[in-house]
Enzyme design. Structure first.
Site, PDB file in Angstrom:
ATOM      1  N   GLU A   1      29.572  67.019  15.836  1.00 56.35           N
ATOM      2  CA  GLU A   1      28.778  66.430  16.915  1.00 56.35           C
ATOM      3  C   GLU A   1      28.124  65.110  16.505  1.00 56.35           C
ATOM      4  OE1 GLU A   1      25.713  69.158  18.131  1.00 56.35           O
ATOM      5  OE2 GLU A   1      24.980  67.835  19.716  1.00 56.35           O
TER       6      GLU A   1
ATOM      7  N   HIS B   1      22.405  75.549  27.734  1.00 57.22           N
ATOM      8  CA  HIS B   1      21.442  76.317  26.914  1.00 57.22           C
ATOM      9  C   HIS B   1      20.232  76.548  27.822  1.00 57.22           C
ATOM     10  CE1 HIS B   1      23.288  75.309  22.863  1.00 57.22           C
ATOM     11  NE2 HIS B   1      23.742  74.276  23.544  1.00 57.22           N
TER      12      HIS B   1
ATOM     13  N   HIS C   1      29.871  74.521  18.419  1.00 55.27           N
ATOM     14  CA  HIS C   1      29.561  73.088  18.314  1.00 55.27           C
ATOM     15  C   HIS C   1      30.294  72.567  17.077  1.00 55.27           C
ATOM     16  CE1 HIS C   1      25.948  74.706  20.419  1.00 55.27           C
ATOM     17  NE2 HIS C   1      25.984  73.565  21.065  1.00 55.27           N
TER      18      HIS C   1
ATOM     19  N   SER D   1      22.529  80.244   7.670  1.00 57.04           N
ATOM     20  CA  SER D   1      23.216  79.645   6.527  1.00 57.04           C
ATOM     21  C   SER D   1      22.810  80.288   5.205  1.00 57.04           C
ATOM     22  CB  SER D   1      22.955  78.136   6.497  1.00 57.04           C
ATOM     23  OG  SER D   1      21.567  77.900   6.496  1.00 57.04           O
TER      24      SER D   1
ATOM     25  N   ASP E   1      25.892  70.459  28.441  1.00 56.72           N
ATOM     26  CA  ASP E   1      24.991  70.878  27.382  1.00 56.72           C
ATOM     27  C   ASP E   1      23.677  71.306  28.046  1.00 56.72           C
ATOM     28  OD1 ASP E   1      24.495  71.557  24.778  1.00 56.72           O
ATOM     29  OD2 ASP E   1      24.985  69.591  23.968  1.00 56.72           O
TER      30      ASP E   1
ATOM     31  N   HIS F   1      29.127  74.869  29.279  1.00 57.81           N
ATOM     32  CA  HIS F   1      28.209  74.746  28.133  1.00 57.81           C
ATOM     33  C   HIS F   1      26.792  74.370  28.559  1.00 57.81           C
ATOM     34  CE1 HIS F   1      27.874  74.165  23.667  1.00 57.81           C
ATOM     35  NE2 HIS F   1      26.746  73.614  24.086  1.00 57.81           N
TER      36      HIS F   1
ATOM     37  N   HIS G   1      27.482  79.073  16.159  1.00 58.36           N
ATOM     38  CA  HIS G   1      26.726  77.862  16.479  1.00 58.36           C
ATOM     39  C   HIS G   1      27.392  76.584  15.979  1.00 58.36           C
ATOM     40  CE1 HIS G   1      23.600  74.719  15.816  1.00 58.36           C
ATOM     41  NE2 HIS G   1      23.581  74.876  17.119  1.00 58.36           N
TER      42      HIS G   1
ATOM     43  N   GLU H   1      25.044  83.809  20.733  1.00 57.81           N
ATOM     44  CA  GLU H   1      25.097  82.902  19.577  1.00 57.81           C
ATOM     45  C   GLU H   1      24.851  83.632  18.260  1.00 57.81           C
ATOM     46  OE1 GLU H   1      23.459  78.590  19.366  1.00 57.81           O
ATOM     47  OE2 GLU H   1      21.811  79.880  18.745  1.00 57.81           O
TER      48      GLU H   1
END
Ligand code: MCF
Ligand code: FE
Length: 407
Positions: free
Chosen positions: A213, A67, A210, A149, A310, A65, A183, A145
């Site tokens: 978290e 980015h 994810h 929403s 991460d 993991h 995501h 990814e």
């Protein structure tokens, strides 16, 4: 065929067996483990690789993991509270992405290789990491990814995702494995989740997501309240919490998935021990989550838990050794010597199981991904894993599919 003869081997099998004065015969795979004398007698044509007398061999680390597109973060992002961090991501992400050119991403992958990581699970938000990932010497699981929403933009989001995803599919080979990242439950509409999982099932892809978290995400999913409503109102008029923890997990029922973080997960019985695993990112949680993942307690549920760093968006290093050292400090309810072994397995054996790859152990027929480090001056075998974590920074050599990396 090659032979390599370290002083010590961490096999990283489930019992953490350590071998002394044994050698490996390998090509792309590990062919045999025996004494140097026997291997040289039985395979006179194999070439002996010269290494320091006092060296340690172990499976290359797997960091599932990162980015890398956020590699330019240099204090720009706000740490301490997840929603403030998210705000700072929204305000900085295009500038940061613009700065994280191919050169910077390649430099960070190179640093990861030097710190002993051969396999990287890269969460790709924009697709600007595709070229450097292909060009690098590392093995990459490329998690394209998907997020969004607002239901008015679902078609656009699918199209944008498909463009990146299909581009990555064309590059598929043993060292570049396309995959999908959903995501998170707060950022991804159920229709996009369904779409992503259908594609993953059709193409036999891994998924990473994810999950639970932060305290804010916990409040949003469990009680439909808290600061997320305001944060998300930038994107939709009346933002809704789409899921409960249960209903989100339901989507991933028959799907091999890496659930990243799970700091606020209580429903461990809803995870499938064969298909699901948890990526634990202790440093990132320290900066964004408000609470510590209860590693010792959660290991008892039998779910596969492995380590990840991460991105530099929520960490200061992509080295698995730095992450293991952070774990030693963050979790203080373990017995040190035992914990060191658990952590090394979480960076090798357990991560390989999560990704369903034939890696993570020094064993006949496994892919020959391994590293050579200077052996620490440790008093005995029980101290050795702990002293290795504390003393090691960079590899002497790294092999991926039996080929020595240029470092
Ligand atoms: O893992 C950390 C914290 N949690 C969530 N997302 C990210 C992390 N580091 C970078 N991200 C990215 C994520 O991939 O930030 C964006 C996504 O693209 C947040 S949502 C616009
Ligand atoms: Fe992440």
């Amino acid at each position: 065929m090659y032979i390599i003869a370290p002083k010590i081997i961490f096999t990283c099998d489930n019992d953490f067996n350590i071998l002394q004065d044994k050698a490996l015969l390998f090509n792309e795979k590990i062919l045999q483990i025996d004494t140097l004398k026997n291997l040289q007698k039985n395979y006179p044509q194999a070439q002996l690789i010269q290494i320091d007398e006092n060296s340690l061999l172990l499976p290359a680390f797997i960091n599932p993991h990162t980015h890398l597109e956020y590699s330019a973060n240099n204090g720009n992002l706000i740490f301490g509270d997840f929603l403030q961090w998210l705000d700072s991501i929204f305000n900085n992400r295009f500038v940061l992405n613009e700065k994280a050119k191919e050169k910077l991403i390649l430099k960070n992958i190179h640093k990861m290789l030097k710190s002993g990581t051969a396999t990287i699970g890269e969460i790709s938000s924009f697709g600007s990491d595709l070229n450097p990932c292909i060009r690098s010497q590392a093995r990459i699981i490329f998690f394209n990814e998907i997020l969004g929403s607002n239901e008015n933009f679902i078609t656009e989001k699918k199209e944008d995702f498909l463009q990146r995803y299909e581009k990555s599919l064309m590059q598929k080979n043993s060292k570049f494995i396309p995959a999908i990242s959903v995501h998170s439950p707060y950022s991804t509409h159920p229709e996009l989740v369904k779409f992503a999982i259908q594609l993953a099932q059709k193409n036999n892809n891994l998924i990473s997501t994810h999950f639970l978290e932060s305290n804010h995400e916990n409040n949003w999913l469990r009680f439909k309240k808290g600061g997320f409503k305001k944060s998300l109102s930038k994107f939709a008029k009346n933002p809704m919490s789409f899921y409960t923890p249960q209903s989100f997990l339901e989507f991933f029922k028959n799907q091999r998935t890496l659930f990243t973080h799970c700091v606020y997960l209580k429903e461990f019985e809803l995870l499938d021990n064969n298909l699901h695993s948890i990526t634990h990112c202790a440093m990132s949680n320290k900066f964004l989550s408000k609470k510590t993942f209860k590693l010792k307690q959660n290991l008892k549920y039998g779910i596969n838990i492995h380590l990840g760093t991460d991105g530099l968006s929520s960490n200061t290093s992509l080295s698995m050794l730095d992450e293991m050292r952070a774990n030693l400090l963050i979790h203080n309810d373990f017995e040190l010597e035992k914990f060191a072994k658990i952590l090394i397995l979480m960076a090798t054996n357990k991560a390989a199981k999560a990704l369903n790859l034939n890696l993570g152990e020094i064993k006949k027929d496994k892919i020959a991904d391994f590293s050579i480090f200077t052996l620490p001056n440790s008093a005995n075998f029980d101290q050795l894993p702990l002293q290795f974590i504390l003393q090691s920074k960079e590899v002497l050599k790294l092999f991926i599919e039996g080929k020595e990396c240029k470092l």
